[in-house]
Motif scaffolding. Sequence first.
Motif, PDB file in Angstrom:
ATOM      1  N   VAL A  23     -81.849  92.194 -22.364  1.00  0.00           N
ATOM      2  CA  VAL A  23     -80.934  91.935 -23.463  1.00  0.00           C
ATOM      3  C   VAL A  23     -81.626  90.905 -24.365  1.00  0.00           C
ATOM      4  O   VAL A  23     -82.340  90.033 -23.870  1.00  0.00           O
ATOM      5  N   ILE A  25     -81.264  87.889 -27.108  1.00  0.00           N
ATOM      6  CA  ILE A  25     -80.234  86.917 -27.454  1.00  0.00           C
ATOM      7  C   ILE A  25     -80.842  85.775 -28.274  1.00  0.00           C
ATOM      8  O   ILE A  25     -81.904  85.259 -27.929  1.00  0.00           O
ATOM      9  N   ALA A  45     -76.461  80.791 -24.905  1.00  0.00           N
ATOM     10  CA  ALA A  45     -76.450  81.982 -25.757  1.00  0.00           C
ATOM     11  C   ALA A  45     -75.637  81.712 -27.015  1.00  0.00           C
ATOM     12  O   ALA A  45     -74.536  81.164 -26.942  1.00  0.00           O
ATOM     13  N   PRO A  48     -75.773  87.907 -29.402  1.00  0.00           N
ATOM     14  CA  PRO A  48     -76.674  88.994 -29.028  1.00  0.00           C
ATOM     15  C   PRO A  48     -77.374  89.536 -30.269  1.00  0.00           C
ATOM     16  O   PRO A  48     -76.821  89.485 -31.370  1.00  0.00           O
ATOM     17  N   ASN A  51     -78.230  94.830 -29.339  1.00  0.00           N
ATOM     18  CA  ASN A  51     -78.112  95.379 -27.994  1.00  0.00           C
ATOM     19  C   ASN A  51     -77.224  96.609 -28.081  1.00  0.00           C
ATOM     20  O   ASN A  51     -76.017  96.499 -28.187  1.00  0.00           O
ATOM     21  N   ASN A  57     -74.795  95.080 -23.120  1.00  0.00           N
ATOM     22  CA  ASN A  57     -73.569  94.333 -23.410  1.00  0.00           C
ATOM     23  C   ASN A  57     -72.982  93.736 -22.138  1.00  0.00           C
ATOM     24  O   ASN A  57     -72.457  92.619 -22.155  1.00  0.00           O
ATOM     25  N   TYR A  60     -75.062  90.694 -21.331  1.00  0.00           N
ATOM     26  CA  TYR A  60     -74.722  89.612 -22.253  1.00  0.00           C
ATOM     27  C   TYR A  60     -73.394  88.965 -21.857  1.00  0.00           C
ATOM     28  O   TYR A  60     -73.274  87.738 -21.841  1.00  0.00           O
TER      29      TYR A  60
END
Length: 125
Positions: A23, A25, A45, A48, A51, A57, A60
């Motif tokens: 992922v 970020i 974080a 995102p 993604n 997802n 994340y």
Amino acid sequence: MNTEYKELLDRLYEGKLIYHERVTILCELIKYELMADSFKLELKAIKPLHNEFDFQNAIYKYIISKPTFEVSSPYEVAYNKVLNGKKIGIAYCPFTIWADPVLVEKVSKLTDEELNVQLHDLIWS
């Protein structure tokens, strides 16, 4: 202490970097620790970045379920330096981090639509 890492991490754009491990970020660097043979980063974080798959997802959502998360690595893996210019990560390192302030600023200012079109070329080229 590894001065290359210190110099790179001390000059981030607004304390931000781009983290990728399945992922991608945009993250804030909360703190870092440079040891004799390895480093550790604590990240938060922010959002995102492009993604498009359900599993991304889900990853994340797991990452943001905690206030921060940590990543670490030795400075070398199989005699290869993990720091490669302004990018941290090589084959066999499970993550890649882009810390270049110019790149991170550009990515930070892109709209979601622009990220969908431009992100891959910006970070992987």
